[in-house]
Design an enzyme around this catalytic site. Structure first.
Site, PDB file in Angstrom:
ATOM      1  CB  CYS A  77      -0.939   0.006   1.197  1.00 26.19           C
ATOM      2  SG  CYS A  77      -0.088  -0.024   2.791  1.00 26.19           S
ATOM      3  CD  GLU A 117      -5.591  -4.885   3.041  1.00 30.51           C
ATOM      4  OE1 GLU A 117      -5.463  -3.823   3.684  1.00 30.51           O
ATOM      5  OE2 GLU A 117      -4.639  -5.622   2.758  1.00 30.51           O
ATOM      6  NE  ARG A 163      -4.787  -1.065   8.568  1.00 28.17           N
ATOM      7  CZ  ARG A 163      -3.726  -1.811   8.592  1.00 28.17           C
ATOM      8  NH1 ARG A 163      -3.388  -2.418   9.702  1.00 28.17           N
ATOM      9  NH2 ARG A 163      -2.987  -1.969   7.537  1.00 28.17           N
ATOM     10  NE  ARG A 165      -5.731  -1.721   4.885  1.00 27.90           N
ATOM     11  CZ  ARG A 165      -4.510  -1.300   4.637  1.00 27.90           C
ATOM     12  NH1 ARG A 165      -4.125  -0.096   5.008  1.00 27.90           N
ATOM     13  NH2 ARG A 165      -3.661  -2.073   4.012  1.00 27.90           N
TER      14      ARG A 165
END
Length: 171
Positions: A77, A117, A163, A165
């Site tokens: 990421c 993801e 968080r 995602r």
């Protein structure tokens, strides 16, 4: 656990310490291959799941990956994160292009499903062009996904962490 569904085989790319493995094995599915570049993650994964992940995905011989039904990948990421330099597919480290290694594996093995993801910023990175590239590649491989990526927050699942995602489900 009473199993009421077909048991599927999955691979766990960029596996880290095994988030996808934990979830899918709890559903009765079997991991047949894992990969992560980080040696410490591979050691923890091997300890936890008795499966030794392979190293750098760019050095894996794709035909040697066992047959599988689901490809899981939390691809790097950093190139897409607001906390990074946001170079995306132009990232000089090469991490931004590892999504295309996933595409190569999918093209060869043609699994039933993909679960990908990444960070929330993937959705809007490069004025939406990153998502368009990812979606186009998914479609070109013969898979379908949502027009816009799903954004989930760990808070939705009673995890004491905020968080968000992007989750990309493909069939």
């Amino acid at each position: 656990m009473t199993q009421t569904h077909e048991s599927l085989k999955f691979i766990d790319l960029f596996c880290g310490i095994g988030g996808f493995h934990q979830a899918l094995s709890n559903l009765g599915h079997k991991c047949v291959f894992a990969s992560d570049i980080d040696e410490n993650c591979r050691e923890a994964y091997k300890h936890n799941y008795k499966l030794a992940p392979h190293g750098d995905i760019t050095n894996i011989n794709i035909p040697n990956i066992p047959a599988f039904d689901i490809l899981c990948a939390g691809f790097p990421c950093q190139p897409f994160s607001k906390a990074g330099q946001q170079q995306g597919f132009k990232d000089k480290t090469g991490r931004g292009n590892l999504f295309f290694n996933i595409c190569d594996i999918v093209q060869y093995h043609k699994p039933k499903y993909m679960i990908l993801e990444n960070v929330k910023n993937l959705k809007s990175h490069d004025d939406g062009n990153t998502w368009k590239t990812i979606k186009t590649n998914i479609n070109d491989l013969g898979y379908h996904t949502y027009d816009e990526p799903i954004v989930l927050n760990t808070l939705y699942f009673n995890v004491p962490q905020n968080r968000e995602r992007v989750i990309i489900l493909c069939k």
